[in-house]
Design a protein around this motif. Structure first.
Motif, PDB file in Angstrom:
ATOM      1  N   GLY A  12       0.826  -1.215   0.000  1.00 44.34           N
ATOM      2  CA  GLY A  12       0.000   0.000   0.000  1.00 44.34           C
ATOM      3  C   GLY A  12       0.853   1.255   0.000  1.00 44.34           C
ATOM      4  N   LYS A  13       0.194   2.403  -0.178  1.00 40.72           N
ATOM      5  CA  LYS A  13       0.910   3.685  -0.194  1.00 40.72           C
ATOM      6  C   LYS A  13       1.403   4.046   1.200  1.00 40.72           C
ATOM      7  N   THR A  14       2.550   4.702   1.269  1.00 38.49           N
ATOM      8  CA  THR A  14       3.145   5.006   2.575  1.00 38.49           C
ATOM      9  C   THR A  14       3.303   6.506   2.841  1.00 38.49           C
ATOM     10  N   GLU A  15       3.032   7.356   1.819  1.00 31.70           N
ATOM     11  CA  GLU A  15       3.232   8.802   2.003  1.00 31.70           C
ATOM     12  C   GLU A  15       2.270   9.314   3.062  1.00 31.70           C
ATOM     13  N   PRO A  16       2.784   9.971   4.118  1.00 36.34           N
ATOM     14  CA  PRO A  16       1.889  10.411   5.202  1.00 36.34           C
ATOM     15  C   PRO A  16       0.902  11.496   4.763  1.00 36.34           C
ATOM     16  N   HIS A  17      -0.304  11.474   5.362  1.00 37.52           N
ATOM     17  CA  HIS A  17      -1.310  12.508   5.112  1.00 37.52           C
ATOM     18  C   HIS A  17      -0.891  13.826   5.748  1.00 37.52           C
ATOM     19  N   SER A  18      -0.063  13.727   6.815  1.00 36.70           N
ATOM     20  CA  SER A  18       0.258  14.924   7.602  1.00 36.70           C
ATOM     21  C   SER A  18       1.592  14.687   8.295  1.00 36.70           C
ATOM     22  N   ALA A  19       2.089  15.717   8.946  1.00 35.06           N
ATOM     23  CA  ALA A  19       3.235  15.519   9.830  1.00 35.06           C
ATOM     24  C   ALA A  19       2.739  14.758  11.056  1.00 35.06           C
ATOM     25  N   ALA A  20       3.641  14.069  11.746  1.00 31.39           N
ATOM     26  CA  ALA A  20       3.228  13.317  12.931  1.00 31.39           C
ATOM     27  C   ALA A  20       4.401  13.157  13.885  1.00 31.39           C
ATOM     28  N   ALA A  21       4.060  12.970  15.160  1.00 25.82           N
ATOM     29  CA  ALA A  21       5.093  12.682  16.159  1.00 25.82           C
ATOM     30  C   ALA A  21       4.577  11.617  17.107  1.00 25.82           C
ATOM     31  N   MET A  22       5.471  10.721  17.514  1.00 33.17           N
ATOM     32  CA  MET A  22       5.118   9.636  18.425  1.00 33.17           C
ATOM     33  C   MET A  22       6.006   9.701  19.650  1.00 33.17           C
ATOM     34  N   ALA A  23       5.393   9.745  20.828  1.00 32.94           N
ATOM     35  CA  ALA A  23       6.169   9.766  22.077  1.00 32.94           C
ATOM     36  C   ALA A  23       5.944   8.447  22.803  1.00 32.94           C
ATOM     37  N   ASN A  24       7.027   7.777  23.179  1.00 34.96           N
ATOM     38  CA  ASN A  24       6.881   6.519  23.912  1.00 34.96           C
ATOM     39  C   ASN A  24       6.430   6.760  25.348  1.00 34.96           C
ATOM     40  N   LEU A  25       5.668   5.820  25.883  1.00 39.76           N
ATOM     41  CA  LEU A  25       5.258   5.863  27.292  1.00 39.76           C
ATOM     42  C   LEU A  25       5.989   4.729  28.005  1.00 39.76           C
ATOM     43  N   LEU A  26       6.960   5.094  28.820  1.00 33.66           N
ATOM     44  CA  LEU A  26       7.738   4.078  29.538  1.00 33.66           C
ATOM     45  C   LEU A  26       7.147   3.830  30.920  1.00 33.66           C
ATOM     46  N   GLY A  27       7.532   2.718  31.509  1.00 31.89           N
ATOM     47  CA  GLY A  27       7.028   2.324  32.828  1.00 31.89           C
ATOM     48  C   GLY A  27       7.246   3.374  33.906  1.00 31.89           C
ATOM     49  N   ASP A  28       8.273   4.223  33.715  1.00 30.47           N
ATOM     50  CA  ASP A  28       8.570   5.278  34.693  1.00 30.47           C
ATOM     51  C   ASP A  28       7.353   6.166  34.984  1.00 30.47           C
ATOM     52  N   LEU A  29       6.485   6.311  33.956  1.00 32.31           N
ATOM     53  CA  LEU A  29       5.300   7.173  34.105  1.00 32.31           C
ATOM     54  C   LEU A  29       4.352   6.671  35.194  1.00 32.31           C
TER      55      LEU A  29
END
Ligand code: ADP
Ligand code: MG
Length: 382
Positions: free
Chosen positions: A302-319
């Motif tokens: 399938g196509k992979t070009e993003p619709h928009s900018a994006a950011a992903m932040a991990n949630l670690l156990g420390d939270l």
């Protein structure tokens, strides 16, 4: 090669979050999933039709698993190749034994890449006091000592800033392990590209993705990466070329350091979905997980070009240090998506979930994802 049609069963080795998200994507397309993991109540087993709980070197269990599925894939590299060898006597496996064998060991991986003309961080094999001296001579300091096998999230590696320290760390921690000494790179940026290669050789790529690590663990991934077009296209070219060279069917993630403005050096590769590609679930027409399933079943990519900018932040156990975070606080931020992996025990440094923000600009998406995560650190249920 025969296409594996929806309704068929796909087997996943490894029970972590990557397996869980692969299963969810595959099930959306109508496939049935059987998981295989030594762990009870794994992130994968919570969402799939059936799980075989057994160790990876239990070849009788591997045989039963392989008999039940049309293709076997994996979600992490530390699986003995003998398990894949056994499975491939019975059914299709993707990635191949060769790709797994190379990518599960840093020495083999970096040697393979160098031998095939790909640019890697300078390294030297260390398995004795003598070879350590040769490595110090060739690589210099500062450097990083890494075990050849079984490393992830910075485990099995030590930074050394002097020759003395290198000798001391080797003697105390690494003497029994096969390892490499690698030049410490003062990189400008870390980026990754996730290449997807279909069963008939077509390639498509996610990224480049810009990655920030904290304590050697991925913290924040964003697209589009803020690198110039030349670096971006070279990174994609290299990732696709390695996927071709290894004859990958499925995904291959390549992590790079950008050094001296525009030079790319490969840090490591992984023949599976990757943490830096989670943004694709919300931001791309096809997610990395769906793409992997399409590739290994012989479906078109399938196509992979993003619709928009994006950011992903991990949630670690420390939270979780003061209890379960108040999830609604994060979701009050517009365009935030929450993913939790169903892990019961929140240990420091353990990947428990992630947040993704989509927006017009990389900076804006980063700001939203970080703001949502900050709100979680400040909140607690109850
Ligand atoms: P893992 O398998 O744990 O992901 P990596 O080799 O990718 O191991 O190391 C994790 C992180 O540590 C890298 O993404 C990078 O931020 C840092 N790191 C590793 N090796 C080096 C190096 N040679 N120079 C500078 N930073 C490094
Ligand atoms: Mg890494």
């Amino acid at each position: 090669m025969k296409t594996i049609l929806p309704g068929s069963t796909i087997g996943i080795l490894g029970g972590g979050q990557l397996g869980r998200m692969l299963a969810l994507a595959a099930q959306a397309m109508g496939y049935r999933i059987v998981g295989y993991t030594p762990e009870e109540d794994s992130p994968l087993s919570q969402v799939c039709a059936k799980t075989i709980v057994a160790s990876f070197d239990d070849l009788d269990a591997i045989k039963l698993f392989a008999q039940e599925v049309s293709v076997v894939t994996l979600e992490f590299e530390n699986i003995p190749t003998i398990a894949l060898e056994e499975a491939q006597k019975i059914t299709r496996v993707s990635p191949s034994v060769k790709a797994l064998h190379i990518s599960q060991n840093r020495l083999r991986e970096k040697t393979y890449l160098t031998d095939n003309g790909f640019p890697v961080v300078p390294f030297h094999h260390v398995d004795s006091a003598e070879s350590l001296e040769a490595a110090i001579e060739k690589i210099g300091v500062p450097a990083v000592i890494k075990t050849s096998g079984f490393g992830y999230d910075g485990k099995g590696q030590s930074f050394v800033d002097s020759e003395e320290k290198a000798r001391e760390v080797f003697l105390n921690n690494f003497q029994k392990a096969d390892c490499i000494l690698e030049k410490y790179m003062h990189f400008e940026k870390e980026i990754s590209v996730i290449a997807a290669r279909g069963a008939y050789g077509e390639v498509r790529a996610f990224g480049p993705i810009e990655n920030l690590h904290k304590n050697h663990i991925l913290d924040l991934s964003s697209v589009p990466a803020r690198v110039n077009w030349r670096v971006a296209s070279e990174a994609v070219e290299i990732a696709c070329a390695i996927a071709e060279s290894l004859d990958i069917i499925g995904l291959l993630c390549v992590e790079f350091f950008v050094v001296d403005h525009d030079r790319l050096l490969i840090n490591e590769i992984a023949p599976r979905p990757h943490n830096s590609g989670h943004y694709s679930l919300e931001a791309c027409p096809t997610s990395q997980f769906e793409q992997h399933i399409r590739a290994i079943t012989g479906m078109p990519l399938g196509k992979t070009e993003p619709h928009s900018a994006a950011a992903m932040a991990n949630l670690l156990g420390d939270l979780w240090s003061k209890g379960e975070p108040e999830w609604s606080y994060a979701l009050q931020v517009p365009d935030i998506h929450l993913h939790l992996y169903g892990k019961a025990e929140a240990r420091p440094g353990r990947k428990m979930g992630h947040l993704t923000a989509c927006s017009r600009w990389t900076e804006e998406a980063q700001e939203l994802a970080l703001r949502a995560r900050d709100r979680l650190s400040a909140s607690r249920i109850g």
